[in-house]
Motif scaffolding. Structure first.
Motif, PDB file in Angstrom:
ATOM      1  N   GLN A 192      35.525  34.304  32.475  1.00 17.13           N
ATOM      2  CA  GLN A 192      36.920  34.969  32.434  1.00 17.13           C
ATOM      3  C   GLN A 192      37.380  34.743  33.825  1.00 17.13           C
ATOM      4  O   GLN A 192      38.445  35.159  34.125  1.00 17.13           O
ATOM      5  CB  GLN A 192      36.650  36.556  32.252  1.00 17.13           C
ATOM      6  CG  GLN A 192      36.520  36.962  30.872  1.00 17.13           C
ATOM      7  CD  GLN A 192      37.609  37.122  30.132  1.00 17.13           C
ATOM      8  OE1 GLN A 192      38.627  37.463  30.623  1.00 17.13           O
ATOM      9  NE2 GLN A 192      37.598  37.056  28.679  1.00 17.13           N
ATOM     10  N   LEU A 238      35.886  35.983  36.591  1.00 14.40           N
ATOM     11  CA  LEU A 238      35.904  37.181  37.318  1.00 14.40           C
ATOM     12  C   LEU A 238      34.726  36.955  38.494  1.00 14.40           C
ATOM     13  O   LEU A 238      33.706  36.504  38.058  1.00 14.40           O
ATOM     14  CB  LEU A 238      35.471  38.252  36.444  1.00 14.40           C
ATOM     15  CG  LEU A 238      36.419  38.576  35.228  1.00 14.40           C
ATOM     16  CD1 LEU A 238      36.173  39.696  34.237  1.00 14.40           C
ATOM     17  CD2 LEU A 238      37.957  39.146  36.024  1.00 14.40           C
ATOM     18  N   ASP A 256      31.238  45.650  40.722  1.00 15.35           N
ATOM     19  CA  ASP A 256      31.751  44.687  39.909  1.00 15.35           C
ATOM     20  C   ASP A 256      30.943  44.725  38.592  1.00 15.35           C
ATOM     21  O   ASP A 256      31.296  44.371  37.620  1.00 15.35           O
ATOM     22  CB  ASP A 256      31.768  43.167  40.612  1.00 15.35           C
ATOM     23  CG  ASP A 256      32.964  43.221  41.763  1.00 15.35           C
ATOM     24  OD1 ASP A 256      34.029  43.880  41.537  1.00 15.35           O
ATOM     25  OD2 ASP A 256      32.684  42.728  42.606  1.00 15.35           O
ATOM     26  N   GLU A 284      39.243  40.989  46.550  1.00 14.20           N
ATOM     27  CA  GLU A 284      39.360  41.492  44.992  1.00 14.20           C
ATOM     28  C   GLU A 284      38.591  40.718  44.160  1.00 14.20           C
ATOM     29  O   GLU A 284      38.185  39.617  44.451  1.00 14.20           O
ATOM     30  CB  GLU A 284      41.027  40.934  44.540  1.00 14.20           C
ATOM     31  CG  GLU A 284      41.120  41.115  43.173  1.00 14.20           C
ATOM     32  CD  GLU A 284      42.692  40.760  42.711  1.00 14.20           C
ATOM     33  OE1 GLU A 284      43.096  41.051  41.620  1.00 14.20           O
ATOM     34  OE2 GLU A 284      43.462  40.922  43.857  1.00 14.20           O
ATOM     35  N   SER A 285      37.760  41.401  43.124  1.00 13.45           N
ATOM     36  CA  SER A 285      36.738  40.765  42.333  1.00 13.45           C
ATOM     37  C   SER A 285      37.139  41.258  41.011  1.00 13.45           C
ATOM     38  O   SER A 285      38.061  41.914  40.477  1.00 13.45           O
ATOM     39  CB  SER A 285      35.427  41.023  42.956  1.00 13.45           C
ATOM     40  OG  SER A 285      35.335  42.316  43.330  1.00 13.45           O
ATOM     41  N   ALA A 286      35.870  41.358  40.282  1.00 13.39           N
ATOM     42  CA  ALA A 286      36.263  41.960  38.721  1.00 13.39           C
ATOM     43  C   ALA A 286      36.281  43.361  38.728  1.00 13.39           C
ATOM     44  O   ALA A 286      37.194  43.671  37.798  1.00 13.39           O
ATOM     45  CB  ALA A 286      34.599  41.766  38.292  1.00 13.39           C
ATOM     46  N   GLU A 302      38.456  45.211  40.463  1.00 11.87           N
ATOM     47  CA  GLU A 302      39.826  45.388  40.593  1.00 11.87           C
ATOM     48  C   GLU A 302      40.456  44.544  39.535  1.00 11.87           C
ATOM     49  O   GLU A 302      41.500  45.117  38.920  1.00 11.87           O
ATOM     50  CB  GLU A 302      40.265  44.808  41.973  1.00 11.87           C
ATOM     51  CG  GLU A 302      39.646  45.613  43.228  1.00 11.87           C
ATOM     52  CD  GLU A 302      38.210  45.221  43.525  1.00 11.87           C
ATOM     53  OE1 GLU A 302      37.845  46.210  44.419  1.00 11.87           O
ATOM     54  OE2 GLU A 302      37.668  44.487  42.863  1.00 11.87           O
ATOM     55  N   THR A 303      39.945  43.473  38.967  1.00  9.50           N
ATOM     56  CA  THR A 303      40.937  42.525  37.963  1.00  9.50           C
ATOM     57  C   THR A 303      40.710  43.457  36.694  1.00  9.50           C
ATOM     58  O   THR A 303      41.852  43.787  36.101  1.00  9.50           O
ATOM     59  CB  THR A 303      40.170  41.271  37.983  1.00  9.50           C
ATOM     60  OG1 THR A 303      40.207  40.620  39.092  1.00  9.50           O
ATOM     61  CG2 THR A 303      40.907  40.541  36.952  1.00  9.50           C
ATOM     62  N   LEU A 304      39.584  44.124  36.445  1.00  6.47           N
ATOM     63  CA  LEU A 304      39.688  44.794  35.224  1.00  6.47           C
ATOM     64  C   LEU A 304      40.200  46.244  35.319  1.00  6.47           C
ATOM     65  O   LEU A 304      40.749  46.583  34.407  1.00  6.47           O
ATOM     66  CB  LEU A 304      38.101  45.024  34.794  1.00  6.47           C
ATOM     67  CG  LEU A 304      37.326  44.009  34.368  1.00  6.47           C
ATOM     68  CD1 LEU A 304      35.823  44.086  34.208  1.00  6.47           C
ATOM     69  CD2 LEU A 304      37.727  42.983  33.180  1.00  6.47           C
ATOM     70  N   GLN A 305      40.460  46.794  36.403  1.00  5.82           N
ATOM     71  CA  GLN A 305      41.153  47.972  36.698  1.00  5.82           C
ATOM     72  C   GLN A 305      42.922  47.583  36.248  1.00  5.82           C
ATOM     73  O   GLN A 305      43.532  48.474  35.729  1.00  5.82           O
ATOM     74  CB  GLN A 305      40.870  48.418  37.896  1.00  5.82           C
ATOM     75  CG  GLN A 305      39.514  49.209  38.088  1.00  5.82           C
ATOM     76  CD  GLN A 305      39.604  50.608  37.331  1.00  5.82           C
ATOM     77  OE1 GLN A 305      39.181  50.641  36.388  1.00  5.82           O
ATOM     78  NE2 GLN A 305      40.119  51.583  38.077  1.00  5.82           N
ATOM     79  N   GLY A 306      43.238  46.571  36.939  1.00  4.40           N
ATOM     80  CA  GLY A 306      44.542  46.041  36.849  1.00  4.40           C
ATOM     81  C   GLY A 306      44.868  45.707  35.432  1.00  4.40           C
ATOM     82  O   GLY A 306      46.136  46.148  34.910  1.00  4.40           O
ATOM     83  N   ARG A 307      43.891  45.093  34.524  1.00  2.00           N
ATOM     84  CA  ARG A 307      44.234  44.724  33.123  1.00  2.00           C
ATOM     85  C   ARG A 307      44.221  46.012  32.354  1.00  2.00           C
ATOM     86  O   ARG A 307      45.192  46.159  31.634  1.00  2.00           O
ATOM     87  CB  ARG A 307      43.074  43.954  32.577  1.00  2.00           C
ATOM     88  CG  ARG A 307      43.151  42.612  33.152  1.00  2.00           C
ATOM     89  CD  ARG A 307      41.939  41.890  32.456  1.00  2.00           C
ATOM     90  NE  ARG A 307      41.728  40.495  33.049  1.00  2.00           N
ATOM     91  CZ  ARG A 307      40.865  39.495  32.716  1.00  2.00           C
ATOM     92  NH1 ARG A 307      39.853  39.927  31.662  1.00  2.00           N
ATOM     93  NH2 ARG A 307      40.684  38.392  33.297  1.00  2.00           N
TER      94      ARG A 307
END
Length: 526
Positions: free
Chosen positions: A145, A147, A154, A416-418, A420-425
């Motif tokens: 992914q 990430l 994370d 920014e890492s996994a 923050e990315t998953l929270q944004g998704r």
């Protein structure tokens, strides 16, 4: 190849020295508590540093910090020098860099989750084979992914993502049970409670900062404060093994240099091998066997030679054996095993001598020119030129303030890492117009509590009080007899109806008081 002067370590029938070009053939320092292992380590570290070889060691008891201060003559030391027929050592301080996983007694040390990897994390969290397999799945999914796994949050976010999407992931990555994910998450919570969250993150430790030399050409003496870290022995052993693995994976091949690039002292080495799974033991053996060609030497320091597996023990060419006490069958076995690992001296009963050695005495055998072990000899360890024992907090702070890496690791970075990315998704996937739960609700409530009436800083609300919502009577045709008594049926109430209402109110008021007393009573009793 230039000849680097040998390192004097002990004085027996002759001066016993370690040849720097064989210092990367590894070594072993063993002996019972209080027999002089720390002094042996200190003397070898001084000799390496003076010849431009950086060293890394863990300071379990706090007494290795004395390497940062010059030693001084004492009556006891003078007596030892006279007995050995040696001149006084050249007292000096060595270029020390203090490190600390907790950032309290040295520069913070951090690593990322990705650098640690699933095998070492599984060891750190004490996971079984199935749980380690799921952890491997999480790392593979993160790679697929794109990430970044940098810190504990994370990894926690990735585990939550895997649990929420277990059905969709089954066909590609295999079955994942909620119980297995829960076990890993509980391990992470326990690790976090042991300050593991301080270790994982950025900026991560740069290996080049462990291999510095000062302006005079002396190698840096890297000392990890481990007195507090030893309260979490699994974290201690995993960190040191991770560091050794990083050196192995990132340093280039150098063959047989005239001196090592770095020498690594692994104190309390039994923690590395205790209850280690077979896969991890194989990795340790591989690293120890091959890291020599990267110019890295490893010295294991422990009480009992049986603490080190035979596959590793056979690769350790330089030996310092202090006294062992044979009070139990296991101790007797250790004495016999230690005696058999030396190249025998016809004039010395090695097994008997091990139990007769005094403090500061040892059986020593170092590699000779050509790489063959020397015949074992009974010898006195030479006194170090730096201070023996601990240093004051003020002396430690002065060393830290003058450090060449000061300010490089003190401030943590959270990019920014996994997580923050998953929270944004998750936020982007919510349907438009839907209610959103704040992600910082805990922080918000804590801030309100601090600034509220108990904190004394919150201003009273200026909004007018909103009227309490009134209970609406249901439609007349749907009302029960009880509703008609309580709310009426739209006509003027009669005497009997008024009396019924009054009775209901009294019953309700009494019941309410009983409930209130029960609730408050339970609170007050608690």
């Amino acid at each position: 190849m230039t000849d680097v002067p040998a390192i004097p370590v002990a004085k027996g029938a002759a001066l016993r020295e370690i040849l720097p070009r064989y210092a990367n053939r590894h070594g072993l320092i063993t002996g019972a508590t209080g027999t002089g292992k720390t002094v042996s380590l200190q003397v070898i570290a001084e000799g390496l540093s003076a010849r431009g070889v950086p060293v890394f060691m863990a300071d379990v008891k706090g007494d290795l910090a004395g390497l940062s201060q010059a030693g001084a003559m004492s009556p006891k030391l003078q007596e030892r020098l006279t007995k050995l027929g040696l001149p006084a050592p050249s007292f000096r301080a060595y270029p020390v860099i203090f490190w600390d996983l907790f950032g309290e007694q040295g520069h913070p040390v951090r690593a990322t989750i990705s650098e640690m990897g699933p095998l070492l994390l599984g060891r750190l969290l004490d996971l079984n084979e199935t749980q380690t397999g799921v952890l491997n799945l999480v790392f593979k999914l993160a790679d697929d992914q794109g990430l970044l796994l940098l810190d504990l949050k994370d990894l926690q976010a990735m585990l939550a993502f895997v649990a929420d999407n277990a059905k969709e992931l089954t066909t590609t990555y295999g079955n994942v049970s909620a119980a297995t994910v829960g076990a890993i998450q509980r391990g992470l919570l326990q690790l976090e409670s042991q300050a593991g969250d301080r270790f994982f993150g950025e900026p991560a430790l740069e290996l080049a900062d462990l291999m510095l030399t000062d302006p005079s050409g002396a190698g840096a003496v890297n000392i990890l404060a481990a007195d507090k870290l030893m309260q979490s022995p699994r974290l201690y052993a995993t960190f040191l093994l991770w560091l050794l693995s990083e050196l192995f994976e990132n340093l280039p091949e150098v063959g047989d240099p005239d001196k090592p690039k770095l020498v690594f002292f692994f104190d309390e080495a039994h923690l590395l091998f205790n209850d280690a799974p077979k896969a991890l033991l194989e990795k340790i053996e591989q690293v120890v066997r091959l890291v020599r060609s990267k110019g890295v030497g490893v010295f294991f320091v422990t009480q009992n030679p049986l603490d080190v597996p035979d596959t590793v023990l056979g690769q350790l060419g330089n030996r310092v054996q202090h006294a062992l006490r044979a009070f139990t069958p296991r101790d007797q076995k250790a004495v016999k095993a230690a005696a058999q690992t030396f190249r025998q001296n016809p004039a010395l009963d090695t097994e008997k001598t091990i139990m007769e050695l005094g403090v500061g005495e040892a059986l020593v055998s170092f590699l000779e020119p050509g790489g063959t072990p020397a015949i074992v000899d009974r010898a006195f360890i030479l006194p170090p030129g730096s201070r023996l024992g601990a240093i004051t907090p003020e002396e430690r702070q002065r060393v830290i303030a003058a450090s060449p890496v000061k300010g490089r690791y003190e401030q943590a970075i959270d990019r920014e890492s996994a997580f923050e990315t998953l929270q944004g998704r998750k936020a982007a996937a919510a349907p438009p117009g839907s209610w959103q739960r704040p992600t910082d609700v805990k922080t918000t409530r804590q801030a309100e509590a601090r600034s509220g009436p108990w904190g004394g800083t919150a201003a009273p609300s200026t909004e007018p009080a909103r009227p309490a919502p009134q209970r609406q009577a249901p439609p007349r045709e749907e009302r029960s007899t009880f509703d008609k008594i309580v709310f009426g049926d739209g006509r003027r109430q009669g005497l009997a109806e008024a009396m019924a209402k009054s009775a209901v109110r009294q019953v309700g008021s009494s019941l309410g008081r009983q409930i209130l007393r029960g609730v408050l009573g339970s609170i007050l009793k608690g």
